[in-house]
Design an enzyme around this catalytic site. Structure first.
Site, PDB file in Angstrom:
ATOM      1  N   GLN A  50       0.825  -1.222   0.000  1.00 59.80           N
ATOM      2  CA  GLN A  50       0.000   0.000   0.000  1.00 59.80           C
ATOM      3  C   GLN A  50       0.852   1.263   0.000  1.00 59.80           C
ATOM      4  OE1 GLN A  50      -2.637  -1.595   3.374  1.00 59.80           O
ATOM      5  NE2 GLN A  50      -4.016  -0.266   2.253  1.00 59.80           N
ATOM      6  N   CYS A  96     -10.557   0.276   3.854  1.00 63.28           N
ATOM      7  CA  CYS A  96      -9.159   0.112   3.457  1.00 63.28           C
ATOM      8  C   CYS A  96      -8.589   1.486   3.130  1.00 63.28           C
ATOM      9  CB  CYS A  96      -9.080  -0.810   2.235  1.00 63.28           C
ATOM     10  SG  CYS A  96      -7.407  -1.088   1.627  1.00 63.28           S
ATOM     11  N   LEU A  97      -7.389   1.756   3.597  1.00 65.23           N
ATOM     12  CA  LEU A  97      -6.750   3.043   3.300  1.00 65.23           C
ATOM     13  C   LEU A  97      -6.539   3.230   1.797  1.00 65.23           C
ATOM     14  CD1 LEU A  97      -4.097   3.351   6.160  1.00 65.23           C
ATOM     15  CD2 LEU A  97      -6.099   4.807   5.801  1.00 65.23           C
ATOM     16  N   HIS A 138      -7.473  -9.515   5.927  1.00 59.21           N
ATOM     17  CA  HIS A 138      -7.533  -8.378   4.997  1.00 59.21           C
ATOM     18  C   HIS A 138      -6.119  -7.992   4.538  1.00 59.21           C
ATOM     19  CE1 HIS A 138      -9.144  -4.280   3.719  1.00 59.21           C
ATOM     20  NE2 HIS A 138      -7.836  -4.050   3.810  1.00 59.21           N
ATOM     21  N   GLU A 139      -5.196  -7.895   5.488  1.00 57.44           N
ATOM     22  CA  GLU A 139      -3.828  -7.469   5.147  1.00 57.44           C
ATOM     23  C   GLU A 139      -3.070  -8.555   4.381  1.00 57.44           C
ATOM     24  OE1 GLU A 139      -3.341  -4.482   5.342  1.00 57.44           O
ATOM     25  OE2 GLU A 139      -4.869  -3.913   6.808  1.00 57.44           O
ATOM     26  N   HIS A 142      -3.748  -8.357   0.804  1.00 57.88           N
ATOM     27  CA  HIS A 142      -2.936  -7.339   0.112  1.00 57.88           C
ATOM     28  C   HIS A 142      -1.611  -7.936  -0.392  1.00 57.88           C
ATOM     29  CE1 HIS A 142      -5.006  -3.523   0.438  1.00 57.88           C
ATOM     30  NE2 HIS A 142      -5.216  -3.664   1.737  1.00 57.88           N
TER      31      HIS A 142
HETATM   32  C1  QAP Z   1      -8.010  -3.076   7.288  1.00 60.18           C
HETATM   33  O1  QAP Z   1      -8.343  -0.770   7.319  1.00 60.18           O
HETATM   34  C2  QAP Z   1      -9.151  -3.604   8.110  1.00 60.18           C
HETATM   35  O2  QAP Z   1     -11.950   4.579   4.061  1.00 60.18           O
HETATM   36  C3  QAP Z   1      -7.482  -1.762   7.775  1.00 60.18           C
HETATM   37  O3  QAP Z   1     -11.450   7.099   4.776  1.00 60.18           O
HETATM   38  C4  QAP Z   1     -10.435  -3.516   7.617  1.00 60.18           C
HETATM   39  O4  QAP Z   1      -7.225   0.792   8.450  1.00 60.18           O
HETATM   40  C5  QAP Z   1      -8.946  -4.161   9.322  1.00 60.18           C
HETATM   41  C6  QAP Z   1      -9.504   3.962   6.674  1.00 60.18           C
HETATM   42  C7  QAP Z   1     -11.490  -4.013   8.374  1.00 60.18           C
HETATM   43  C8  QAP Z   1      -9.992  -4.648  10.058  1.00 60.18           C
HETATM   44  C9  QAP Z   1     -11.269  -4.583   9.588  1.00 60.18           C
HETATM   45  C10 QAP Z   1     -10.419   3.744   5.671  1.00 60.18           C
HETATM   46  C11 QAP Z   1      -9.250   5.275   7.047  1.00 60.18           C
HETATM   47  C12 QAP Z   1      -8.790   2.872   7.345  1.00 60.18           C
HETATM   48  C13 QAP Z   1     -11.058   4.791   5.048  1.00 60.18           C
HETATM   49  C14 QAP Z   1      -8.099   0.538   7.667  1.00 60.18           C
HETATM   50  C15 QAP Z   1     -10.793   6.104   5.424  1.00 60.18           C
HETATM   51  C16 QAP Z   1      -9.888   6.339   6.432  1.00 60.18           C
HETATM   52  C17 QAP Z   1      -8.928   1.576   7.032  1.00 60.18           C
HETATM   53 CO    CO Z   2      -6.511  -2.646   2.968  1.00 66.12          CO
END
Ligand code: QAP
Ligand code: CO
Length: 175
Positions: A50, A96-97, A138-139, A142
């Site tokens: 990422q 997801c970032l 999830h990671e 990636h």
């Molecule tokens: C992955 O996700 C995840 O849309 C990490 O505007 C997903 O950190 C882990 C984020 C689900 C556990 C459960 C997303 C920040 C961060 C956005 C993230 C945003 C700002 C997502």
């Molecule tokens: Co992600």
């Protein structure tokens, strides 16, 4: 140092990341930069790809309370992970970032057992449940070039593409 986060539909996110063989200071600095990037982007998980580096490294730092506060003591650094057991099924509204502003219900294994290495190359196994299990899956996706939106049904994916394009266009016009 904060690194730029690559966002969908950048094709770099489809790359399969390579196994890490050297656990040196260069890797440690990169992991520190990943942490800074994740924290300053309000993320709870980040994979190396990422931020443009196709290596099998990811970090997860789950909130410790309702306010979403995070603590460095809870940072998990995972290198060369392998899921060795999995069971059950669970749904969670994932984000997801690399797909900013979008959250969708995604099915994952409920519990996993993971083998991985730390930043020094030492091997560990971990049993993960709940949100940690979801975040790790999830990671790990990636690392194999997969995004959570690829798990959507055809119709939900079409809806996502339409909304995402619309939002990108709006953002372009606003800037
Ligand atoms: C992955 O996700 C995840 O849309 C990490 O505007 C997903 O950190 C882990 C984020 C689900 C556990 C459960 C997303 C920040 C961060 C956005 C993230 C945003 C700002 C997502
Ligand atoms: Co992600």
């Amino acid at each position: 140092m904060r690194l730029p986060v690559i966002t969908y539909p950048d094709r770099k996110l489809k790359e399969v990341s390579k196994k890490i063989e050297e656990f040196d200071s260069k890797l440690h600095l990169f992991l520190d930069n990943m942490y800074e990037t994740m924290m300053s982007s309000n993320g709870i998980g980040l994979a190396a790809i990422q931020v443009g580096k196709p290596i099998r490294a990811l970090i997860v730092n789950l909130p410790i309370n309702e306010d979403g506060e995070q603590s460095l003591e809870n940072l998990i650094e995972v290198i060369n992970p392998k899921i060795i057991h999995f069971e059950g099924s669970t749904f969670y509204q994932e984000g997801c970032l690399s797909v900013p502003g979008f959250y969708e219900d995604i099915e994952r294994f409920e519990n996993i057992e993971l083998q991985y290495q730390d930043r020094y190359g030492k091997f560990h196994t971990m049993i993960a449940n709940d949100l940690l299990s979801i975040a790790l899956q999830h990671e790990i996706d990636h690392l194999d070039g997969k995004l959570f939106i690829e798990k959507l049904s055809y119709s939900r994916r079409k809806k996502f593409e339409k909304e995402y394009k619309k939002k990108q266009k709006e953002a372009r016009l606003a800037s």
